[in-house]
Design a protein around this motif. Structure first.
Motif, mmCIF file in Angstrom:
data_model
loop_
_atom_site.group_PDB
_atom_site.id
_atom_site.type_symbol
_atom_site.label_atom_id
_atom_site.label_comp_id
_atom_site.label_asym_id
_atom_site.label_seq_id
_atom_site.Cartn_x
_atom_site.Cartn_y
_atom_site.Cartn_z
ATOM 1 N N LYS A 45 2.211 -8.455 -5.289
ATOM 2 C CA LYS A 45 1.700 -7.181 -4.778
ATOM 3 C C LYS A 45 2.190 -6.026 -5.649
ATOM 4 O O LYS A 45 3.377 -5.969 -5.999
ATOM 5 C CB LYS A 45 2.146 -6.995 -3.331
ATOM 6 N N ASP A 60 2.420 -3.838 1.622
ATOM 7 C CA ASP A 60 3.505 -4.835 1.632
ATOM 8 C C ASP A 60 3.244 -5.850 2.751
ATOM 9 O O ASP A 60 3.487 -7.045 2.601
ATOM 10 C CB ASP A 60 4.864 -4.186 1.936
ATOM 11 N N LYS A 98 12.066 2.762 2.075
ATOM 12 C CA LYS A 98 10.625 2.709 1.861
ATOM 13 C C LYS A 98 10.199 1.545 0.975
ATOM 14 O O LYS A 98 9.014 1.216 0.871
ATOM 15 C CB LYS A 98 10.218 4.048 1.220
ATOM 16 N N SER A 120 2.052 2.542 3.759
ATOM 17 C CA SER A 120 2.775 1.543 2.960
ATOM 18 C C SER A 120 2.461 0.116 3.398
ATOM 19 O O SER A 120 3.212 -0.820 3.124
ATOM 20 C CB SER A 120 4.292 1.748 3.019
HETATM 21 MG MG MG Z 1 5.414 0.890 -0.615
#
Ligand code: MG
Ligand code: ADP
Ligand code: ASP
Length: 466
Positions: A6, A210, A265, A207
């Motif tokens: 990723k 992930d 993060k 985000s």
């Molecule tokens: Mg991220």
């Protein structure tokens, strides 16, 4: 080996970065490995989509044309450099998608209404564009590669738009749809998005790529899931806050979960569980420094001399206090409080109750504060407790390390170090896993608290053999 790789927003931000991505993926493929790729949107594009969608509702003469043109320009510039032979076809595909996006944005403007469903559809576009560009870059290197949207790849979610969760049925779908592609091609899957059983597009939270990566890695039964980002690995603290932060060579799933939950993060909190369930090794690595070994997530904490491994800091939180002698010895008060918050979908991050039982303190996301107060006010009116107060000028600092379990004196060291700095602690909580002690301070004291503890536990002296 079968890899799921990723790449985050910075890793696909421009032609140079995408060139690196293609080099990394192509290198693994040339070594004979099977590779499925997940990409985020180019850095800044999701923020741009969110802002543009909002403007369509609020601005009288909103017109998405200039925004769409800028997006097109950015993808076209990257394509021209990384995939000159495939740029024309890829750009056509991007333009078709831009036209759909433009239609939806104009519809939002006409109706002055942005539903969670249309918002999700709009903000999923960043990943649609970047996947097309990355697949073209891989073709340019001579590989077969195709972009695949998260829904087509099999990510089936609940209908909680904006924070959707993958359903167990995803695994089977992913296996059926993605595994057959791996022998002859490199699928480039659009992160951050999935769809409901009815086919409505959902997103997995900011985000969330992930999380896509972990769900897909589990679905294809990958040997390893590599999260490529813009730092060398999981670090002792956010390097933007502590320039002396060091890379941690190995963290346990539990430590990683605590860190991400409390704001590191570098990994999305939901990205660990799917990989953990199948014991898939997760590595966090730097796209811009691929020879660095990065951080490996492992099932059991690798024995470390370190009691404390890392610190996190979040300031977008609020403290809510429920107080009153009515609560003493009365069963069901906590149930009423948490039921009221759950009904309004308020995420409670920390809880503490004084032993006198006359007080329950909660930490919630700052964005949920209004809903939390709205949910709890009726309980004051009904006499369940006397007073409700809130304070958003606070920050949570978390101290993480499996070594804290059963190591006496860690709490003492933490609070003595804070005391020496004159920092007042407003609330403390320790999970029963003992891998985390978190506490609340004034927002302005947060950075100093983190610095004091980074020094106290000598985290800048972390070595590769720890
Ligand atoms: Mg991220
Ligand atoms: P990506 O776009 O690759 O997903 P993110 O910006 O989401 O990257 O996450 C990487 C960033 O996370 C780093 O640049 C760093 O500033 C931040 N970060 C916060 N806490 C940590 C930590 N403990 N270790 C490493 N990075 C951290
Ligand atoms: N593009 C999405 C975001 O900015 C998802 C991701 O990058 O993981 O939140």
């Amino acid at each position: 080996m079968r890899y799921l790789m990723k790449f985050g927003g910075t890793s696909v931000a421009d032609a140079r970065s995408i060139g690196r991505v293609a080099g990394i993926v192509g290198g693994a493929r040339r070594e004979g490995h099977e590779v499925a790729v997940v990409v985020s949107a180019m850095r800044g594009i999701t923020d741009g989509l969110i802002a543009c969608a909002g403007e369509m509702v609020t601005t009288a003469d909103a017109e998405p044309g200039p925004f769409l043109a800028a997006v097109r320009e950015r993808q076209a510039a990257a394509l021209a450099e990384v995939a000159p032979d495939y740029a024309e076809a890829a750009l056509l595909e991007i333009e078709t998608r831009l036209a759909s996006l433009g239609n939806v944005l104009r519809a939002v403007h006409a109706l002055r209404e942005l539903t969670p469903r249309s918002r999700d559809y709009i903000i999923s576009f960043g990943e649609r564009f970047s996947a097309i560009v990355v697949a073209a870059a891989l073709r340019q290197l001579g590989f077969r590669s195709e972009p695949l949207d998260g829904c087509a790849a099999g990510i089936l979610t609940d209908g909680n738009h904006g924070e959707a969760v993958a359903l167990p049925g995803s695994g089977e779908r992913i296996r059926e749809r993605v595994v057959p592609l791996l022998a002859g091609s490199i699928p480039v899957i659009m992160g951050f998005m999935g769809c409901t059983e009815e086919g409505s597009v959902t997103t997995l939270g900011r985000s969330g790529s992930d999380y896509s990566a972990a769900v897909l890695a589990a679905g294809i039964d990958a040997d390893e899931c590599w999260i490529w980002t813009d730092v060398d690995g999981v670090m002792t603290c956010d390097p933007r806050l502590i320039p002396g932060a060091r890379v941690i060579p190995a963290v346990s799933y539990l430590e990683a979960m605590e860190l991400s939950y409390f704001g590191a993060k570098v990994l999305h909190p939901r990205s660990i569980e799917p990989a953990m369930a199948r014991e898939i090794t997760i590595r966090v690595k730097n796209t811009f420094n691929p020879d660095h070994p990065g951080t490996v997530l492992v099932a059991d904490g690798v024995p470390s001399r370190r009691i404390v491994k890392a610190l996190t800091f979040i300031d977008r939180v609020a403290l809510v206090n429920c107080t009153g002698v009515q609560m003493i010895g009365r069963p069901g008060v906590a149930k009423a409080i948490f039921a009221a918050l759950a009904d309004r979908a308020v995420n409670v991050m920390m809880i503490s109750q004084g032993s006198s039982e006359a007080n329950i303190s909660l930490i919630v996301d700052e964005g949920h504060l209004e809903a939390a107060v709205g949910a709890l006010e009726p309980l004051v009116a009904s006499g369940l407790f006397r007073q409700l107060s809130s304070d958003s000028d606070v920050a949570v600092v978390a101290v993480v390390g499996s070594g804290m379990a059963g190591a006496p004196g860690t709490g003492g060291r933490i609070f003595s170090a804070l005391g020496r700095e004159g920092i007042n602690v407003m609330m403390i909580s320790q999970g029963s896993s003992e891998a985390n002690i978190s506490f609340v301070v004034r927002a302005g004291d947060g950075p100093a608290a983190v610095r004091a503890l980074h020094d106290e536990f000598r985290l800048s002296e972390f070595c590769d053999d720890e």
